[in-house]
Design a protein around this motif. Structure first.
Motif, short mmCIF file in Angstrom:
data_model
loop_
_atom_site.label_atom_id
_atom_site.label_comp_id
_atom_site.label_asym_id
_atom_site.label_seq_id
_atom_site.Cartn_x
_atom_site.Cartn_y
_atom_site.Cartn_z
N ILE A 50 0.86 -1.18 0.00
CA ILE A 50 0.00 0.00 0.00
C ILE A 50 0.89 1.23 0.00
O ILE A 50 1.74 1.39 0.88
CB ILE A 50 -0.94 0.01 1.23
N ARG A 51 0.69 2.09 -1.01
CA ARG A 51 1.49 3.31 -1.17
C ARG A 51 0.58 4.53 -1.16
O ARG A 51 -0.52 4.48 -1.66
CB ARG A 51 2.24 3.30 -2.50
N GLN A 52 1.11 5.60 -0.62
CA GLN A 52 0.46 6.90 -0.73
C GLN A 52 1.50 7.85 -1.26
O GLN A 52 2.49 8.14 -0.58
CB GLN A 52 -0.09 7.36 0.61
N GLY A 53 1.30 8.28 -2.50
CA GLY A 53 2.34 9.05 -3.19
C GLY A 53 3.50 8.12 -3.49
O GLY A 53 3.34 7.06 -4.06
N ASP A 54 4.71 8.52 -3.05
CA ASP A 54 5.90 7.70 -3.26
C ASP A 54 6.27 6.89 -2.02
O ASP A 54 7.28 6.18 -2.02
CB ASP A 54 7.09 8.59 -3.64
N THR A 55 5.47 6.97 -0.98
CA THR A 55 5.79 6.33 0.29
C THR A 55 5.03 5.02 0.45
O THR A 55 3.81 4.97 0.29
CB THR A 55 5.43 7.26 1.47
N VAL A 56 5.75 3.96 0.79
CA VAL A 56 5.11 2.69 1.12
C VAL A 56 4.61 2.80 2.56
O VAL A 56 5.39 2.96 3.50
CB VAL A 56 6.07 1.50 0.98
N ILE A 57 3.27 2.74 2.72
CA ILE A 57 2.66 2.89 4.04
C ILE A 57 2.65 1.56 4.79
O ILE A 57 2.94 1.49 5.97
CB ILE A 57 1.21 3.40 3.91
N LYS A 58 2.30 0.50 4.04
CA LYS A 58 2.12 -0.79 4.70
C LYS A 58 2.37 -1.90 3.70
O LYS A 58 2.03 -1.78 2.52
CB LYS A 58 0.70 -0.87 5.25
N THR A 59 2.94 -2.99 4.16
CA THR A 59 3.11 -4.20 3.38
C THR A 59 2.45 -5.33 4.16
O THR A 59 2.75 -5.52 5.34
CB THR A 59 4.61 -4.49 3.15
N ILE A 60 1.56 -6.07 3.49
CA ILE A 60 0.78 -7.10 4.17
C ILE A 60 0.96 -8.42 3.44
O ILE A 60 0.76 -8.51 2.24
CB ILE A 60 -0.72 -6.73 4.19
N ASP A 61 1.32 -9.47 4.19
CA ASP A 61 1.40 -10.82 3.63
C ASP A 61 -0.02 -11.39 3.60
O ASP A 61 -0.56 -11.80 4.63
CB ASP A 61 2.32 -11.69 4.48
N LEU A 62 -0.63 -11.39 2.42
CA LEU A 62 -2.04 -11.82 2.30
C LEU A 62 -2.22 -13.31 2.52
O LEU A 62 -3.31 -13.76 2.88
CB LEU A 62 -2.58 -11.42 0.93
N SER A 63 -1.19 -14.10 2.31
CA SER A 63 -1.32 -15.54 2.53
C SER A 63 -1.28 -15.90 4.01
O SER A 63 -1.65 -17.00 4.40
CB SER A 63 -0.23 -16.30 1.77
N ALA A 64 -0.85 -14.96 4.86
CA ALA A 64 -0.76 -15.21 6.29
C ALA A 64 -1.94 -14.64 7.08
O ALA A 64 -1.97 -14.74 8.30
CB ALA A 64 0.54 -14.63 6.84
N VAL A 65 -2.91 -14.05 6.39
CA VAL A 65 -4.07 -13.46 7.08
C VAL A 65 -4.98 -14.59 7.57
O VAL A 65 -5.46 -15.40 6.78
CB VAL A 65 -4.84 -12.51 6.14
N SER A 66 -5.20 -14.65 8.88
CA SER A 66 -6.03 -15.73 9.43
C SER A 66 -7.50 -15.33 9.52
O SER A 66 -8.38 -16.18 9.40
CB SER A 66 -5.52 -16.14 10.80
N ALA A 67 -7.77 -14.05 9.74
CA ALA A 67 -9.15 -13.56 9.82
C ALA A 67 -9.23 -12.22 9.11
O ALA A 67 -8.29 -11.41 9.18
CB ALA A 67 -9.58 -13.41 11.27
N PRO A 68 -10.34 -11.94 8.41
CA PRO A 68 -10.48 -10.64 7.72
C PRO A 68 -10.43 -9.48 8.72
O PRO A 68 -10.90 -9.60 9.85
CB PRO A 68 -11.86 -10.73 7.07
N TYR A 69 -9.85 -8.37 8.29
CA TYR A 69 -9.83 -7.17 9.12
C TYR A 69 -9.85 -5.94 8.23
O TYR A 69 -9.61 -6.04 7.02
CB TYR A 69 -8.63 -7.14 10.08
N GLU A 70 -10.14 -4.79 8.85
CA GLU A 70 -10.25 -3.52 8.13
C GLU A 70 -9.45 -2.46 8.85
O GLU A 70 -9.28 -2.53 10.07
CB GLU A 70 -11.71 -3.08 8.02
N PHE A 71 -8.97 -1.48 8.11
CA PHE A 71 -8.30 -0.33 8.69
C PHE A 71 -8.46 0.85 7.74
O PHE A 71 -8.77 0.68 6.56
CB PHE A 71 -6.82 -0.62 9.00
N ASP A 72 -8.26 2.06 8.27
CA ASP A 72 -8.40 3.29 7.48
C ASP A 72 -7.03 3.88 7.19
O ASP A 72 -6.12 3.83 8.02
CB ASP A 72 -9.23 4.33 8.23
N ILE A 73 -6.91 4.48 6.01
CA ILE A 73 -5.74 5.26 5.64
C ILE A 73 -6.24 6.67 5.34
O ILE A 73 -7.15 6.85 4.55
CB ILE A 73 -5.02 4.67 4.42
N THR A 74 -5.62 7.66 6.00
CA THR A 74 -6.04 9.06 5.85
C THR A 74 -4.95 9.83 5.11
O THR A 74 -3.77 9.64 5.37
CB THR A 74 -6.28 9.68 7.24
#
Length: 140
Positions: A50-74
Protein backbone atom coordinates in the motif's frame (compact mmCIF):
# COMPACT_ATOMS: atom_id res chain seq x y z
CA UNK A 1 -31.41 -43.70 -54.78
CA UNK A 2 -29.03 -46.52 -53.79
CA UNK A 3 -27.64 -46.60 -50.22
CA UNK A 4 -24.01 -46.35 -51.47
CA UNK A 5 -24.59 -42.82 -52.78
CA UNK A 6 -25.85 -41.53 -49.44
CA UNK A 7 -22.86 -42.83 -47.49
CA UNK A 8 -20.46 -39.98 -48.43
CA UNK A 9 -22.98 -37.39 -47.19
CA UNK A 10 -23.26 -39.16 -43.86
CA UNK A 11 -19.46 -39.34 -43.66
CA UNK A 12 -19.19 -35.60 -44.34
CA UNK A 13 -21.76 -34.89 -41.63
CA UNK A 14 -19.74 -36.92 -39.12
CA UNK A 15 -16.54 -35.07 -40.08
CA UNK A 16 -18.37 -31.75 -39.67
CA UNK A 17 -19.60 -32.78 -36.21
CA UNK A 18 -16.08 -33.80 -35.20
CA UNK A 19 -14.76 -30.41 -36.33
CA UNK A 20 -17.38 -28.63 -34.18
CA UNK A 21 -16.60 -30.82 -31.17
CA UNK A 22 -12.87 -30.16 -31.52
CA UNK A 23 -13.49 -26.43 -31.94
CA UNK A 24 -15.62 -26.38 -28.79
CA UNK A 25 -13.01 -28.39 -26.85
CA UNK A 26 -10.28 -25.97 -27.95
CA UNK A 27 -12.40 -23.00 -26.91
CA UNK A 28 -12.98 -24.58 -23.48
CA UNK A 29 -9.23 -25.18 -23.09
CA UNK A 30 -8.44 -21.54 -23.93
CA UNK A 31 -11.07 -20.31 -21.45
CA UNK A 32 -9.64 -22.55 -18.72
CA UNK A 33 -6.12 -21.30 -19.42
CA UNK A 34 -7.26 -17.66 -19.21
CA UNK A 35 -9.11 -18.33 -15.96
CA UNK A 36 -6.01 -20.03 -14.56
CA UNK A 37 -3.87 -17.02 -15.45
CA UNK A 38 -6.42 -14.55 -14.05
CA UNK A 39 -6.70 -16.39 -10.74
CA UNK A 40 -2.94 -16.46 -10.33
CA UNK A 41 -2.36 -20.13 -10.94
CA UNK A 42 -0.31 -20.90 -7.83
CA UNK A 43 -0.60 -20.91 -4.08
CA UNK A 44 2.60 -18.93 -3.48
CA UNK A 45 2.78 -16.25 -0.83
CA UNK A 46 1.35 -12.94 -1.99
CA UNK A 47 2.10 -9.54 -0.54
CA UNK A 48 0.04 -6.39 -0.85
CA UNK A 49 1.95 -3.14 -0.93
CA UNK A 50 0.00 0.00 0.00
CA UNK A 51 1.49 3.31 -1.17
CA UNK A 52 0.46 6.90 -0.73
CA UNK A 53 2.34 9.05 -3.19
CA UNK A 54 5.90 7.70 -3.26
CA UNK A 55 5.79 6.33 0.29
CA UNK A 56 5.11 2.69 1.12
CA UNK A 57 2.66 2.89 4.04
CA UNK A 58 2.12 -0.79 4.70
CA UNK A 59 3.11 -4.20 3.38
CA UNK A 60 0.78 -7.10 4.17
CA UNK A 61 1.40 -10.82 3.63
CA UNK A 62 -2.04 -11.82 2.30
CA UNK A 63 -1.32 -15.54 2.53
CA UNK A 64 -0.76 -15.21 6.29
CA UNK A 65 -4.07 -13.46 7.08
CA UNK A 66 -6.03 -15.73 9.43
CA UNK A 67 -9.15 -13.56 9.82
CA UNK A 68 -10.48 -10.64 7.72
CA UNK A 69 -9.83 -7.17 9.12
CA UNK A 70 -10.25 -3.52 8.13
CA UNK A 71 -8.30 -0.33 8.69
CA UNK A 72 -8.40 3.29 7.48
CA UNK A 73 -5.74 5.26 5.64
CA UNK A 74 -6.04 9.06 5.85
CA UNK A 75 -4.38 11.51 3.48
CA UNK A 76 -2.94 14.94 4.36
CA UNK A 77 -6.29 16.66 3.60
CA UNK A 78 -8.31 14.39 5.89
CA UNK A 79 -9.68 12.15 3.11
CA UNK A 80 -9.83 8.45 3.92
CA UNK A 81 -9.93 5.00 2.35
CA UNK A 82 -11.14 1.98 4.32
CA UNK A 83 -9.14 -1.13 3.39
CA UNK A 84 -10.40 -4.69 3.86
CA UNK A 85 -7.83 -7.46 4.07
CA UNK A 86 -8.77 -11.12 3.64
CA UNK A 87 -6.78 -14.28 3.06
CA UNK A 88 -5.33 -13.87 -0.43
CA UNK A 89 -7.13 -10.62 -1.33
CA UNK A 90 -7.37 -6.93 -0.49
CA UNK A 91 -9.91 -4.23 -1.40
CA UNK A 92 -11.01 -0.67 -0.72
CA UNK A 93 -14.52 -0.97 0.69
CA UNK A 94 -15.22 2.69 1.51
CA UNK A 95 -13.76 6.07 0.57
CA UNK A 96 -14.77 9.72 0.67
CA UNK A 97 -13.30 10.56 -2.74
CA UNK A 98 -15.78 11.99 -5.27
CA UNK A 99 -15.62 9.23 -7.91
CA UNK A 100 -15.13 6.11 -5.69
CA UNK A 101 -13.35 4.27 -8.52
CA UNK A 102 -11.14 2.60 -5.91
CA UNK A 103 -14.21 1.10 -4.21
CA UNK A 104 -15.75 -0.02 -7.50
CA UNK A 105 -12.57 -1.87 -8.51
CA UNK A 106 -13.39 -4.63 -6.03
CA UNK A 107 -10.83 -6.94 -4.48
CA UNK A 108 -7.57 -7.97 -6.08
CA UNK A 109 -5.79 -11.31 -5.75
CA UNK A 110 -2.86 -11.01 -8.15
CA UNK A 111 -0.63 -8.49 -9.88
CA UNK A 112 -2.82 -8.23 -13.00
CA UNK A 113 -4.35 -4.91 -11.88
CA UNK A 114 -3.75 -2.52 -8.98
CA UNK A 115 -6.29 -0.57 -6.96
CA UNK A 116 -5.78 3.17 -7.42
CA UNK A 117 -7.39 6.18 -5.75
CA UNK A 118 -6.08 9.27 -7.54
CA UNK A 119 -7.72 11.91 -5.28
CA UNK A 120 -5.99 10.40 -2.20
CA UNK A 121 -2.80 9.37 -4.10
CA UNK A 122 -3.29 5.79 -2.89
CA UNK A 123 -2.30 2.64 -4.73
CA UNK A 124 -2.44 -1.01 -3.72
CA UNK A 125 -0.46 -3.58 -5.67
CA UNK A 126 0.16 -7.27 -5.26
CA UNK A 127 3.82 -8.28 -5.29
CA UNK A 128 5.76 -11.45 -4.69
CA UNK A 129 3.70 -13.57 -7.06
CA UNK A 130 4.94 -14.21 -10.58
CA UNK A 131 1.90 -14.92 -12.72
CA UNK A 132 4.03 -15.65 -15.77
CA UNK A 133 3.01 -12.54 -17.69
CA UNK A 134 5.25 -9.74 -18.83
CA UNK A 135 4.57 -6.03 -19.07
CA UNK A 136 3.52 -6.26 -22.71
CA UNK A 137 0.80 -8.76 -21.79
CA UNK A 138 -0.57 -6.53 -19.03
CA UNK A 139 0.95 -8.21 -16.00
CA UNK A 140 2.70 -5.14 -14.62
Amino acid sequence: MPADLRLPNRCCAVKSNIKWILTFALLCAVCCALWFLQSGGTDEAVTAQIRQGDTVIKTIDLSAVSAPYEFDITDENGGYNRIRVETGSISVIEADCPDRVCVNQGSIRNSMRPIVCLPHKLSITITGKDNGMDAAAGGM
